[in-house]
Each structure stands twice: as C-alpha cells, then as structure tokens.
Design a protein around this motif. Structure first.
Motif, PDB file in Angstrom:
ATOM      1  N   ALA A   1      11.619   6.430  -5.178  1.00 28.27           N
ATOM      2  CA  ALA A   1      10.697   7.493  -5.575  1.00 28.27           C
ATOM      3  C   ALA A   1       9.601   7.021  -6.511  1.00 28.27           C
ATOM      4  N   ASP A   2       9.797   5.887  -7.170  1.00 34.59           N
ATOM      5  CA  ASP A   2       8.780   5.338  -8.073  1.00 34.59           C
ATOM      6  C   ASP A   2       7.921   4.276  -7.402  1.00 34.59           C
ATOM      7  N   GLY A   3       8.121   4.072  -6.097  1.00 33.22           N
ATOM      8  CA  GLY A   3       7.330   3.093  -5.388  1.00 33.22           C
ATOM      9  C   GLY A   3       7.837   1.675  -5.517  1.00 33.22           C
ATOM     10  N   GLU A   4       9.074   1.487  -5.962  1.00 34.42           N
ATOM     11  CA  GLU A   4       9.643   0.154  -6.074  1.00 34.42           C
ATOM     12  C   GLU A   4      10.293  -0.238  -4.753  1.00 34.42           C
ATOM     13  N   LEU A   5      10.023  -1.459  -4.285  1.00 32.77           N
ATOM     14  CA  LEU A   5      10.600  -1.956  -3.037  1.00 32.77           C
ATOM     15  C   LEU A   5      12.010  -2.465  -3.316  1.00 32.77           C
ATOM     16  N   VAL A   6      12.961  -1.927  -2.587  1.00 34.81           N
ATOM     17  CA  VAL A   6      14.374  -2.249  -2.783  1.00 34.81           C
ATOM     18  C   VAL A   6      14.926  -2.812  -1.482  1.00 34.81           C
ATOM     19  N   GLY A   7      15.748  -3.836  -1.598  1.00 38.57           N
ATOM     20  CA  GLY A   7      16.401  -4.399  -0.428  1.00 38.57           C
ATOM     21  C   GLY A   7      17.896  -4.440  -0.626  1.00 38.57           C
ATOM     22  N   ALA A   8      18.631  -4.204   0.440  1.00 42.32           N
ATOM     23  CA  ALA A   8      20.091  -4.238   0.340  1.00 42.32           C
ATOM     24  C   ALA A   8      20.685  -4.507   1.700  1.00 42.32           C
ATOM     25  N   GLY A   9      21.805  -5.219   1.690  1.00 42.27           N
ATOM     26  CA  GLY A   9      22.615  -5.329   2.882  1.00 42.27           C
ATOM     27  C   GLY A   9      23.525  -4.135   2.951  1.00 42.27           C
ATOM     28  N   VAL A  10      23.753  -3.631   4.153  1.00 43.44           N
ATOM     29  CA  VAL A  10      24.620  -2.463   4.302  1.00 43.44           C
ATOM     30  C   VAL A  10      26.017  -2.798   3.797  1.00 43.44           C
ATOM     31  N   GLY A  11      26.521  -1.942   2.935  1.00 45.88           N
ATOM     32  CA  GLY A  11      27.827  -2.170   2.343  1.00 45.88           C
ATOM     33  C   GLY A  11      27.764  -2.940   1.036  1.00 45.88           C
ATOM     34  N   ALA A  12      26.580  -3.527   0.724  1.00 42.11           N
ATOM     35  CA  ALA A  12      26.467  -4.298  -0.514  1.00 42.11           C
ATOM     36  C   ALA A  12      26.295  -3.410  -1.729  1.00 42.11           C
TER      37      ALA A  12
ATOM     38  N   ALA B   1       0.834  -1.204   0.000  1.00 41.94           N
ATOM     39  CA  ALA B   1       0.000   0.000   0.000  1.00 41.94           C
ATOM     40  C   ALA B   1       0.870   1.255   0.000  1.00 41.94           C
ATOM     41  N   ALA B   2       1.964   1.234   0.747  1.00 39.57           N
ATOM     42  CA  ALA B   2       2.870   2.388   0.745  1.00 39.57           C
ATOM     43  C   ALA B   2       3.437   2.614  -0.651  1.00 39.57           C
ATOM     44  N   ALA B   3       3.752   1.529  -1.352  1.00 42.99           N
ATOM     45  CA  ALA B   3       4.250   1.655  -2.727  1.00 42.99           C
ATOM     46  C   ALA B   3       3.198   2.297  -3.623  1.00 42.99           C
ATOM     47  N   GLN B   4       1.922   1.938  -3.430  1.00 43.63           N
ATOM     48  CA  GLN B   4       0.858   2.546  -4.224  1.00 43.63           C
ATOM     49  C   GLN B   4       0.731   4.039  -3.945  1.00 43.63           C
ATOM     50  N   VAL B   5       0.917   4.436  -2.678  1.00 48.81           N
ATOM     51  CA  VAL B   5       0.878   5.870  -2.345  1.00 48.81           C
ATOM     52  C   VAL B   5       1.984   6.599  -3.099  1.00 48.81           C
ATOM     53  N   LEU B   6       3.167   6.013  -3.132  1.00 49.43           N
ATOM     54  CA  LEU B   6       4.284   6.664  -3.818  1.00 49.43           C
ATOM     55  C   LEU B   6       4.060   6.707  -5.330  1.00 49.43           C
ATOM     56  N   ARG B   7       3.440   5.673  -5.881  1.00 44.04           N
ATOM     57  CA  ARG B   7       3.145   5.699  -7.319  1.00 44.04           C
ATOM     58  C   ARG B   7       2.094   6.759  -7.634  1.00 44.04           C
ATOM     59  N   LEU B   8       1.113   6.895  -6.759  1.00 41.32           N
ATOM     60  CA  LEU B   8       0.119   7.960  -6.934  1.00 41.32           C
ATOM     61  C   LEU B   8       0.797   9.325  -6.889  1.00 41.32           C
ATOM     62  N   ALA B   9       1.703   9.495  -5.934  1.00 43.22           N
ATOM     63  CA  ALA B   9       2.432  10.761  -5.833  1.00 43.22           C
ATOM     64  C   ALA B   9       3.251  11.026  -7.090  1.00 43.22           C
ATOM     65  N   ALA B  10       3.877   9.985  -7.626  1.00 40.35           N
ATOM     66  CA  ALA B  10       4.684  10.155  -8.836  1.00 40.35           C
ATOM     67  C   ALA B  10       3.816  10.566 -10.024  1.00 40.35           C
ATOM     68  N   ARG B  11       2.634   9.953 -10.148  1.00 40.85           N
ATOM     69  CA  ARG B  11       1.749  10.281 -11.278  1.00 40.85           C
ATOM     70  C   ARG B  11       1.284  11.727 -11.227  1.00 40.85           C
ATOM     71  N   HIS B  12       1.118  12.257 -10.026  1.00 40.41           N
ATOM     72  CA  HIS B  12       0.570  13.613  -9.884  1.00 40.41           C
ATOM     73  C   HIS B  12       1.615  14.627  -9.414  1.00 40.41           C
ATOM     74  N   ASP B  13       2.892  14.236  -9.475  1.00 40.51           N
ATOM     75  CA  ASP B  13       3.992  15.132  -9.108  1.00 40.51           C
ATOM     76  C   ASP B  13       3.798  15.706  -7.712  1.00 40.51           C
ATOM     77  N   LEU B  14       3.481  14.833  -6.779  1.00 41.95           N
ATOM     78  CA  LEU B  14       3.307  15.220  -5.384  1.00 41.95           C
ATOM     79  C   LEU B  14       4.534  14.804  -4.577  1.00 41.95           C
ATOM     80  N   THR B  15       4.872  15.583  -3.567  1.00 40.39           N
ATOM     81  CA  THR B  15       5.986  15.235  -2.691  1.00 40.39           C
ATOM     82  C   THR B  15       5.481  14.389  -1.530  1.00 40.39           C
ATOM     83  N   VAL B  16       6.376  13.581  -0.977  1.00 37.61           N
ATOM     84  CA  VAL B  16       6.047  12.683   0.132  1.00 37.61           C
ATOM     85  C   VAL B  16       7.092  12.838   1.228  1.00 37.61           C
ATOM     86  N   VAL B  17       6.626  12.971   2.459  1.00 41.16           N
ATOM     87  CA  VAL B  17       7.517  13.013   3.624  1.00 41.16           C
ATOM     88  C   VAL B  17       7.026  11.969   4.621  1.00 41.16           C
ATOM     89  N   PRO B  18       7.857  10.994   4.988  1.00 36.54           N
ATOM     90  CA  PRO B  18       7.420   9.994   5.964  1.00 36.54           C
ATOM     91  C   PRO B  18       7.422  10.547   7.385  1.00 36.54           C
TER      92      PRO B  18
END
Length: 460
Positions: free
Chosen positions: A170-181, A51-68
């Motif tokens: 910023a496009d609502g894509e979920l990204v995972g990473a290990g620190v330093g990777a 759902a959070a990803a959908q909020v960010l995609r909606l923001a991207a479509r309408h050029d809205l800023t997001v602050v968590p």
C-alpha cells in the motif's frame, strides 16, 4: 473524496499521474472504467514496476484508493469496491523474463496475456499447465481471481503452482516472496500468513501484483478427450467414481449439464483423420462427437502423455464407460467455457466430489428447474447460472436453500457475478468464517484500506 485528496484539484492529480506514466497513459476515467459497477475517477497505465510504485505513493499521499485492472475479463466479478479513485491498468507490466534453456520455471509480468505466454513457451516445446476459461485474461487477472480451468484436476490452480511473487504494497514498496516463505513487509505478520496465497483470489484487495514465477512443463505429445453423454447428476457421480477408481491418470474430468437442448453435431476436424492413420487400433474409437439425445449433457475426460500410452488409456476408458462414449483429439465445444453469460447470476459451487450430485440436485430443487452446470466434476468445483431476470429475493431464497445443503457437506456456494440488485440483496460469499483471517491480513498489508476497499468478504 478524503480530505487530503480534496485539497488537491482533480486536474493536479491528473497532471501528476501524467508525469509518472506519460502523456498518453493517464487520464480521467470514462464510462467503461468501472469495477463491478463502481466508476473510477482516473486511469493510470504505468510503464513498469517503478512507475506503478510512484502511482501508489501518490495515492498514499492524497488518500486515494487504487484498484488494479488487467484485461478486464473478470472486472465484474466479486463485490463492488467502496471507492475506485485510481484504476491502475497493468497492461504495461508485461513480459516474460529471460530463463536459461530448460529452466523449470518462468517469471511473467502480471499484465501479460496468458495466451501470449503460452504461444511463446510453445515455440520451445513448453507450456504453463493453466487453461482458465476467460479469453484474453492476463496472468495477474487469473491470479487475482484465483481462476482455473480443466487442467486444475492434475496440476492445481495457478495459485498452487506459484514459485514466487513480486507485488507492491500500500505504500508503493516492491516486495518479493516465495510462496510459503512468509516473507512480508516489516512489522509483525498475522500468524500463519502465506503472502502468496493470500494475494491469490484477493482481487486487488491486498496488493498490486507485479510478476509471478511459475513452473513450466513440456507440451504433452498426445492428448485425447473421451466423452460420454450423461443425463442425471447421479449418473455423473457414478461415472466419475468409476474413472477415478481405474487409475487412468486423467488430466481433467469435466462436466457439462445444460438446462435444455442437445449438444450440436461437430464435423471431424483434420486432427481426427490424422489420428486414425497414426493409431489404427483406435480407428473405431476416434470419431466426431455425435449430438446427444433429449437435452443430455456430457462428461469429458482429458488424457495426456505419450501418444501410444494415451491411445491405450483412451481405449480402456471408452470400454469402461460404455454407452455412446467417443474419443477424439479435439475438445468438446463447451470445454473451457463458463455456463453463464453477461447479466446472469453466476455461481461457483465447491463440495467434496462424492456430494457433487447432491449439490446439483439441491440447486435444481431450489430453482424449480434444471440449471446449467459446468466444471471440474473430478474435483467437485463447478459453475452454474441463474437467469439475470430472476428477482433478487428469489435468488436469495435459492442461495439459502443450496447453502443449507452444502453446509452439512463441507461445501460452499459463492456468487461470482450478478446484476446490481442481486449483489445488494445477497451475501456473495456466504462464508463468514473466513473473515477473521482476511481481516488480519488486510490490517497488516493495507491498514489504511487503499487497495480496493470492500472487494474482500465482509466489506474488507
């Protein structure tokens, strides 16, 4: 509002947010929904990462800023964003991932209150070695502000303890990473980019944290605070050097230098009486911390480990520090508390420990009066408070003097929070050298400036 957003009515944006988050979890923002004084337009509380990803995609479509926003304990820290269209509340991005018994790590949702995490882990005899001063802070808020408490002396900050992160770009894509990777979204990454550590301290300016994986450890069986009254920064310098030279393996070394007034008397808690019975050898050492004389401050050293080992080290330290040193099984009243109050100008000073006394003297000289200082004397990281009533130009002159002293000592002074007039009159970070690397990260991770624009140094 940008052109794409202006072509869609506010009511329609609200309807779409409600469709994503649920009827009671999306609304027009109220008077209290602001970030460092900048008002939001909408508040969205997504029920999970999708759902959070959908909020960010909606923001991207309408050029809205997001602050968590997490618990909002540090929502007034740092610079005000240029715009806050959607405040994304992370309260439902919470929970503790299932881990096998004895696992050395745990995955925690960004919106999980840290004290809830600690309470859950304590039932299995474990803890996160984190103790930030903000009551009620969420893990995401701690990471976004790179906030740390006394235990940073031994264990480092939360950001230094990370094993892995999951976040939304910023496009609502979920990204995972290990620190330093250095695992980043598709495309060329800035040279040397460490995604995990760049997200830490970014205050939502580079992505929306979803969860973090951190190391856990057994709860120490023994804890003792050894506290000595102090009067001057130079005395603190000498005492800290003495503690570190003796290799007592402290978990924390904290300083409290109030502007005026003695420390209040505290009664002996039940744990003190129990400790006397458990460790007769320390019966003469464990007693209530007495009031300090004449507005003195205090240096407190936390020792952790096995009960017998801690008792022996505490006894050595009491003898080593001398004077009116006391030991106890509860923390001083000021432990894990900032020296500033709402409305003050809050400062964070970072300097090599052998120059901390010079920095405190410089601050006092510039202010023309003692300034309350509190923090990790064993690391050279402390906070200080200037009265909110000081005019902005006076604060600016104090900062200029202190930063001039720190520059020669490889230190820095950051304005953590301040009244609006001060925010507008001073450079909050005072360190333009960090901007090129941050700019490269911002351009890579958030090229359209949708994530909290203006929260990072240099207006990024």
């Amino acid at each position: 509002m940008a052109a794409a957003a202006s072509s869609t009515s506010a009511a329609e944006i609200t309807r779409r947010l409600t469709g994503i988050c649920g009827p009671t979890f999306a609304r027009f923002a109220g008077a209290a929904d602001e970030v460092a004084g900048r008002a939001a337009r909408w508040v969205a509380v997504p029920g999970g990462p999708a759902a959070a990803a959908q909020v960010l995609r909606l923001a991207a479509r309408h050029d809205l800023t997001v602050v968590p926003r997490g618990a909002g304990t540090k929502i007034d820290w740092g610079a005000a964003p240029a715009r806050v269209d959607i405040m994304l509340d992370t309260g439902r991005l919470a929970g503790i991932g299932h881990q096998p018994a004895g696992s050395p790590v745990v995955e925690i949702g960004a919106g999980t209150p840290l004290r809830a995490v600690q309470a859950t882990l304590e039932r299995t005899g474990r803890r996160l070695p984190l103790d930030p001063p903000s009551p009620g802070a969420t893990l995401g808020g701690v990471l976004a502000a790179d906030e740390a408490g006394p235990l940073r002396h031994r264990h480092g900050t939360a950001c230094e303890q990370l094993v892995g992160l999951r976040w939304l770009d910023a496009d609502g894509e979920l990204v995972g990473a290990g620190v330093g990777a250095a695992e980043v979204p598709a495309g060329p990454a800035p040279v040397g980019l460490d995604v995990g550590r760049l997200l830490c301290g970014s205050q939502g300016g580079l992505g929306v944290l979803v969860s973090a994986t951190l190391r856990v450890q057994p709860v120490p069986a023994g804890r003792v605070w050894v506290v000595r009254p102090v009067w001057t920064p130079l005395e603190v310098h000498d005492l800290v050097r003495t503690v570190l030279a003796d290799r007592l393996d402290p978990a924390a070394i904290e300083l409290d230098l109030p502007a005026t007034g003695p420390l209040p008397r505290r009664p002996m808690p039940p744990a003190e009486a129990a400790a006397r019975a458990a460790h007769p050898s320390m019966a003469g050492r464990l007693r209530p911390f007495p009031p300090a004389r004449g507005g003195a401050g205090a240096l407190a050293v936390l020792l952790e480990g096995g009960p017998a080992d801690v008792a022996e080290r505490a006894d050595r330290l009491v003898t080593l520090l001398g004077g009116e040193t006391n030991a106890g099984h509860t923390a001083p009243h000021w432990w894990r508390r900032y020296p500033f109050a709402p409305g003050d100008t809050a400062l964070r000073i970072e300097v090599p420990i052998h120059d901390l006394h010079a920095a405190v003297y410089a601050l006092r000289d510039a202010a023309g009066t003692p300034v309350p200082v509190r923090g990790s004397a064993g690391l050279g990281v402390v906070h200080a408070a200037l009265p909110g009533s000081l005019p902005a130009d006076r604060v600016a002159s104090i900062l200029a003097a202190v930063r001039g002293v720190l520059l020669a000592r490889r230190g820095r002074c950051v304005v953590v929070a301040a009244p609006p007039a001060v925010r507008q009159a001073v450079e909050l970070w005072g360190e333009p050298a960090v901007i090129p690397r941050l700019r490269a990260a911002k351009e890579h991770l958030d090229p359209h400036r949708r994530h909290a624009p203006g929260r990072l140094p240099g207006g990024l």
